[in-house]
Enzyme design. Sequence first.
Site, short mmCIF file in Angstrom:
data_model
loop_
_atom_site.label_atom_id
_atom_site.label_comp_id
_atom_site.label_asym_id
_atom_site.label_seq_id
_atom_site.Cartn_x
_atom_site.Cartn_y
_atom_site.Cartn_z
N HIS A 190 0.82 -1.22 0.00
CA HIS A 190 0.00 0.00 0.00
C HIS A 190 0.86 1.27 0.00
CE1 HIS A 190 -2.76 3.15 1.17
NE2 HIS A 190 -2.18 3.26 2.36
N GLU A 197 2.64 5.20 13.00
CA GLU A 197 1.33 4.82 13.54
C GLU A 197 1.22 3.33 13.83
OE1 GLU A 197 -3.29 5.28 12.09
OE2 GLU A 197 -1.71 6.40 11.08
N ASP A 198 1.77 2.51 12.91
CA ASP A 198 1.48 1.07 12.95
C ASP A 198 2.68 0.18 13.24
OD1 ASP A 198 -1.14 1.69 12.29
OD2 ASP A 198 -0.80 1.53 10.14
#
Length: 724
Positions: free
Chosen positions: A67, A95-96
Amino acid sequence: MSPGDPALAMPFPAPDEDAVPEYVQALERAADYLPEAQRAQLRRAWAVGAAAHAGQTRKSGEPYITHPVAVAQVLAEQGLDVETLVAAILHDTIEDTPLSRGDIAQQFGETVAELVDGVTKLDKLHFADRQEAAAESFRKMLLAMSRDLRVILIKLADRLHNMRTLGAQSVEARRRIANETLDIYAPIAQRLGMNLIKSELQDLGFRALHPWRHAVIEKRIRSQPLVRREALAKIEAQLAQKLAMEKVEHRLVGRIKTPWSIYTKMRAEHRSFAQVMDVFGFRVVANSVAECYHALGVAHSVYKPLDGRFRDFIAIPKANGYQSLHTVLFGPYGSPIEVQIRTREMDLVAERGVAAHWAYKHGEDPGNSAQSRASAWIANLVESQRGTGSSLEFLENVKVDLFPDEVYLFTPKGDILALPRNSTALDFAYAVHTDVGNHAVAARVDKKLAPLRAKLASGQSVEIITAKSAAPSAQWLEFVVSGKARTAIRHQLKHLEHEDAVQLGHRMLDRALGTQDTSLDRLPAARLDAYLAENRYPRLEALLADIALGNRMPAQVAQSLSAQEQAPDLLKPAQLVPQERILITGAERGVISFAQCCLPIPGDEIMGYHSAGKGIVVHRLECPNVAEYRKSPERWVPIGWDRQVSGDFDAALRIEVENRPGVLAQVAAAIAHAESNIDRVEYLERDTRIAAIRFAIEVADRKHLAEVIRRIRRLSVVHGVQRL
């Protein structure tokens, strides 16, 4: 950043060519405009991102890293610089994944870290609901955009790839994401002039929301009849031939309508598919501005132009930097021909908007560029967000400012201002300056006097008339359109309400202190400061406003402040000592309201009830609810009317009339002749002969109300009038 930079001495070895997946090679092909050393940075960023996202997959089952690499490819196709592409590859890592902002700054530089941080959502914080979280994320992203426009470019590319791969989401998630895309992200892309991305976002959003409608329209576009294709070819040939004869170097292309643009036109203009498609569109791309105007003359010589359909966006660009000549011609088949004429640079800006700044740096007027206009727009939003109370309110203002259409207006000095469609003279005043808006009283539109609520049309010249004594009113919010005006009015109203609350609270506390034989001026400063600190008030004004709003009782505050000066047994219960009445004008904003149960007006004997959060609620002394309020004497506030009372006050009349046609109009005319406004009318009782009607009206005082009643009683059809 050079390839030899120590920040790039990563623990990740450069992968073999064979080990590089096809999606990374696709990115490198799209970024072939970058030097080889910078393309090496992209591969290194992919290695870091792939390691950080290891084990994570998308809902489709693909490795998650596909992505962010696809997002970078979208940006590479727009010609963005290497820092933006690296930030796009790493945009979800903070964030992840365990990768921190510091890690990114150390390995790829501070600029990349700043971009990644700007795109990162606020999922780490807790909000009341998803809506508030999304709004606060948007506010944070906007502030990051104001520092670097590339943040929003990454966000738009991120949204575009998510929309392209929306099929893996649940039906509910698809609808929510598609609505958000059509409401916010597609309009932002349009506001930034990025028409290619805007068109695809709109079409993908339409397909997700209405798959059946999208499929039907798309099929109809593909299966256009042969007659239409031949007509298109003939018109194109005639235009091209004439342009060539006039020696205008050009590129001529037919414009294809998207399913979304056809669908919105069908809905907005209530047209059939055939009527919408019955328009031919062409774009002429010339070498210079002079040749654009030459090409316009050529087009008008081939087919006659429609009167009033010519727009010159080269001389007056749109707010997003878009420039082009638009004209509509009478076609040979009875169908209109829409022609857009622009230079290569203008065409690039029209398709890529702010992204064109990085792809096409030379020959652009910096003061007129899409990027400088976008920066000005974002600066304006950042300024307005300081005055908004909540993220949700701010997001609503931004949505309002994302109108697809603008009106272009002239100041008295000849400067051009772009405002949203349906803007009023008051919107114009706030666009000039917040102070001009706050003190506006009227306008001169094309040198003719006009009210502030007058709607403006493109090309008008507007001058605002101000007065120092003028101030915003709550009614202004009913007719302003722009987010800036709405925010400024709300901010000023809150400021005025606070000032009114402080003044009223001062009078209430002084009267309560008077019962203790002291006053605010005579209180020792140390005692007052200690009380404020003890109750966590930053300053005296905050305490006074709280008193006016009913959150603190003045008698209790007075007793606490007087406690150190007197022996406890000498303290007087505040409610047993007659207090001087507080006089009100009716203009005290936000701190005094008038009870709906008895609707007091100037001239009535009144009392005030101190209600938490509402301030003082005014009742008539004869109101049936007053007996209940007498049980709480500490909340009773002695008040009266000041000599100078301003504004109109609500009153209600019960009028019994003969039940026949035309009676309502006679009563309404009588009320109007007494110079009173009617707010609402409702039937209370009705039989074959008599009807009882409740009229909610506005009056200045008791004398005015008496005059209204007198005029109504004179009517032969009226059997009785009673104030409610």
